[in-house]
Design a protein around this motif. Sequence first.
Motif, PDB file in Angstrom:
ATOM      1  N   MET A   1      60.087  10.103  23.933  1.00 36.28           N
ATOM      2  CA  MET A   1      59.782  11.116  24.943  1.00 36.28           C
ATOM      3  C   MET A   1      60.860  11.073  26.012  1.00 36.28           C
ATOM      4  N   LYS A   2      61.594  12.168  26.166  1.00 34.12           N
ATOM      5  CA  LYS A   2      62.707  12.172  27.110  1.00 34.12           C
ATOM      6  C   LYS A   2      62.216  12.405  28.541  1.00 34.12           C
ATOM      7  N   PRO A   3      62.994  12.003  29.527  1.00 35.55           N
ATOM      8  CA  PRO A   3      62.616  12.270  30.919  1.00 35.55           C
ATOM      9  C   PRO A   3      62.378  13.768  31.121  1.00 35.55           C
ATOM     10  N   GLY A   4      61.363  14.090  31.890  1.00 34.61           N
ATOM     11  CA  GLY A   4      60.982  15.483  32.096  1.00 34.61           C
ATOM     12  C   GLY A   4      59.928  15.960  31.117  1.00 34.61           C
ATOM     13  N   SER A   5      59.531  15.099  30.190  1.00 34.82           N
ATOM     14  CA  SER A   5      58.508  15.440  29.199  1.00 34.82           C
ATOM     15  C   SER A   5      57.141  15.584  29.853  1.00 34.82           C
ATOM     16  N   LEU A   6      56.289  16.366  29.184  1.00 38.43           N
ATOM     17  CA  LEU A   6      54.884  16.471  29.571  1.00 38.43           C
ATOM     18  C   LEU A   6      54.032  15.767  28.532  1.00 38.43           C
ATOM     19  N   ILE A   7      53.076  15.000  29.028  1.00 36.48           N
ATOM     20  CA  ILE A   7      52.080  14.344  28.195  1.00 36.48           C
ATOM     21  C   ILE A   7      50.740  14.903  28.645  1.00 36.48           C
ATOM     22  N   VAL A   8      49.967  15.442  27.722  1.00 37.66           N
ATOM     23  CA  VAL A   8      48.661  15.998  28.062  1.00 37.66           C
ATOM     24  C   VAL A   8      47.622  15.288  27.208  1.00 37.66           C
ATOM     25  N   ALA A   9      46.615  14.748  27.869  1.00 38.28           N
ATOM     26  CA  ALA A   9      45.540  14.030  27.172  1.00 38.28           C
ATOM     27  C   ALA A   9      44.221  14.740  27.440  1.00 38.28           C
ATOM     28  N   ASP A  10      43.478  15.033  26.391  1.00 41.77           N
ATOM     29  CA  ASP A  10      42.225  15.776  26.518  1.00 41.77           C
ATOM     30  C   ASP A  10      41.031  14.829  26.694  1.00 41.77           C
ATOM     31  N   ASN A  11      39.976  15.378  27.244  1.00 41.06           N
ATOM     32  CA  ASN A  11      38.670  14.706  27.385  1.00 41.06           C
ATOM     33  C   ASN A  11      38.707  13.482  28.284  1.00 41.06           C
ATOM     34  N   VAL A  12      39.545  13.499  29.308  1.00 41.97           N
ATOM     35  CA  VAL A  12      39.739  12.314  30.143  1.00 41.97           C
ATOM     36  C   VAL A  12      38.640  12.087  31.178  1.00 41.97           C
ATOM     37  N   ILE A  13      37.748  13.041  31.366  1.00 36.44           N
ATOM     38  CA  ILE A  13      36.629  12.842  32.293  1.00 36.44           C
ATOM     39  C   ILE A  13      35.436  12.272  31.533  1.00 36.44           C
ATOM     40  N   GLN A  14      35.010  12.962  30.485  1.00 32.64           N
ATOM     41  CA  GLN A  14      33.848  12.511  29.709  1.00 32.64           C
ATOM     42  C   GLN A  14      34.107  11.204  28.960  1.00 32.64           C
ATOM     43  N   SER A  15      35.339  10.986  28.541  1.00 36.05           N
ATOM     44  CA  SER A  15      35.652   9.807  27.724  1.00 36.05           C
ATOM     45  C   SER A  15      36.531   8.793  28.460  1.00 36.05           C
ATOM     46  N   ALA A  16      36.525   8.827  29.769  1.00 36.80           N
ATOM     47  CA  ALA A  16      37.391   7.944  30.561  1.00 36.80           C
ATOM     48  C   ALA A  16      37.208   6.474  30.206  1.00 36.80           C
ATOM     49  N   ASP A  17      35.982   6.051  29.978  1.00 31.78           N
ATOM     50  CA  ASP A  17      35.744   4.638  29.646  1.00 31.78           C
ATOM     51  C   ASP A  17      36.415   4.238  28.338  1.00 31.78           C
ATOM     52  N   ASP A  18      36.442   5.155  27.375  1.00 32.77           N
ATOM     53  CA  ASP A  18      37.031   4.866  26.062  1.00 32.77           C
ATOM     54  C   ASP A  18      38.555   4.803  26.084  1.00 32.77           C
ATOM     55  N   MET A  19      39.163   5.392  27.110  1.00 29.80           N
ATOM     56  CA  MET A  19      40.628   5.429  27.182  1.00 29.80           C
ATOM     57  C   MET A  19      41.138   4.831  28.489  1.00 29.80           C
ATOM     58  N   GLN A  20      40.391   3.910  29.032  1.00 29.21           N
ATOM     59  CA  GLN A  20      40.763   3.326  30.315  1.00 29.21           C
ATOM     60  C   GLN A  20      42.140   2.667  30.280  1.00 29.21           C
ATOM     61  N   ASP A  21      42.497   2.048  29.156  1.00 25.80           N
ATOM     62  CA  ASP A  21      43.819   1.426  29.059  1.00 25.80           C
ATOM     63  C   ASP A  21      44.932   2.474  29.177  1.00 25.80           C
ATOM     64  N   PHE A  22      44.751   3.626  28.545  1.00 25.94           N
ATOM     65  CA  PHE A  22      45.730   4.712  28.619  1.00 25.94           C
ATOM     66  C   PHE A  22      45.839   5.249  30.046  1.00 25.94           C
ATOM     67  N   LEU A  23      44.695   5.564  30.638  1.00 29.91           N
ATOM     68  CA  LEU A  23      44.686   6.132  31.991  1.00 29.91           C
ATOM     69  C   LEU A  23      45.266   5.152  33.004  1.00 29.91           C
ATOM     70  N   SER A  24      44.929   3.900  32.864  1.00 30.03           N
ATOM     71  CA  SER A  24      45.447   2.874  33.770  1.00 30.03           C
ATOM     72  C   SER A  24      46.959   2.726  33.610  1.00 30.03           C
ATOM     73  N   TYR A  25      47.430   2.729  32.378  1.00 25.92           N
ATOM     74  CA  TYR A  25      48.863   2.617  32.104  1.00 25.92           C
ATOM     75  C   TYR A  25      49.623   3.749  32.794  1.00 25.92           C
ATOM     76  N   MET A  26      49.152   4.972  32.621  1.00 25.00           N
ATOM     77  CA  MET A  26      49.826   6.136  33.198  1.00 25.00           C
ATOM     78  C   MET A  26      49.741   6.129  34.723  1.00 25.00           C
ATOM     79  N   GLU A  27      48.615   5.715  35.239  1.00 26.72           N
ATOM     80  CA  GLU A  27      48.410   5.702  36.699  1.00 26.72           C
ATOM     81  C   GLU A  27      49.283   4.648  37.377  1.00 26.72           C
ATOM     82  N   LYS A  28      49.425   3.502  36.756  1.00 24.44           N
ATOM     83  CA  LYS A  28      50.134   2.377  37.385  1.00 24.44           C
ATOM     84  C   LYS A  28      51.637   2.364  37.136  1.00 24.44           C
ATOM     85  N   SER A  29      52.078   3.021  36.083  1.00 26.59           N
ATOM     86  CA  SER A  29      53.499   2.990  35.746  1.00 26.59           C
ATOM     87  C   SER A  29      54.316   3.835  36.728  1.00 26.59           C
ATOM     88  N   PRO A  30      55.431   3.292  37.230  1.00 24.68           N
ATOM     89  CA  PRO A  30      56.298   4.088  38.112  1.00 24.68           C
ATOM     90  C   PRO A  30      57.086   5.152  37.348  1.00 24.68           C
TER      91      PRO A  30
END
Length: 160
Positions: free
Chosen positions: A107-136
Amino acid sequence: RFLRILVASAGSKRGIEVGSASGFGAVNMGMAFERNGGKLITVDIDARMVALTREHIQKMGLEKSVEAVEGDALKVLPALEGEFDFIFIDALKQDYLKYYKAVEAKMKPGSLIVADNVIQSADDMQDFLSYMEKSPDYDMQIVRSSMDKNDGMAVIYKLK
């Protein structure tokens, strides 16, 4: 339509969809990739869903802009060649981070990453959401995309 707008406005040329389902998303994104002179690769493990996706792609005349691949995304994604500037993830929720890690270096700089169902399934993908939130390296915003389902998508921009 939201995905089509994102692909079009970002000028994306090479995209990946993880989880084709019936091909509705692939068709919408495919319209934008066609306008941008690009291509979408959509991956699904279910042969019936891939066949249905291919049927919908053909009906819309998007065969040059969308390729439907049957297989386990965790095996298909690492084998893809080249760089990508868009990815939509909508498959097994607990594997979102694994799917992304399989293509992160592509994925090159300037890319878009879109993940679906992140509200209803937040618990199931917490590692993904945390990774994206914490990464600079990423900016992430969660948007509510369905009032009926009380759910939404994470829209993530790759900074570097």
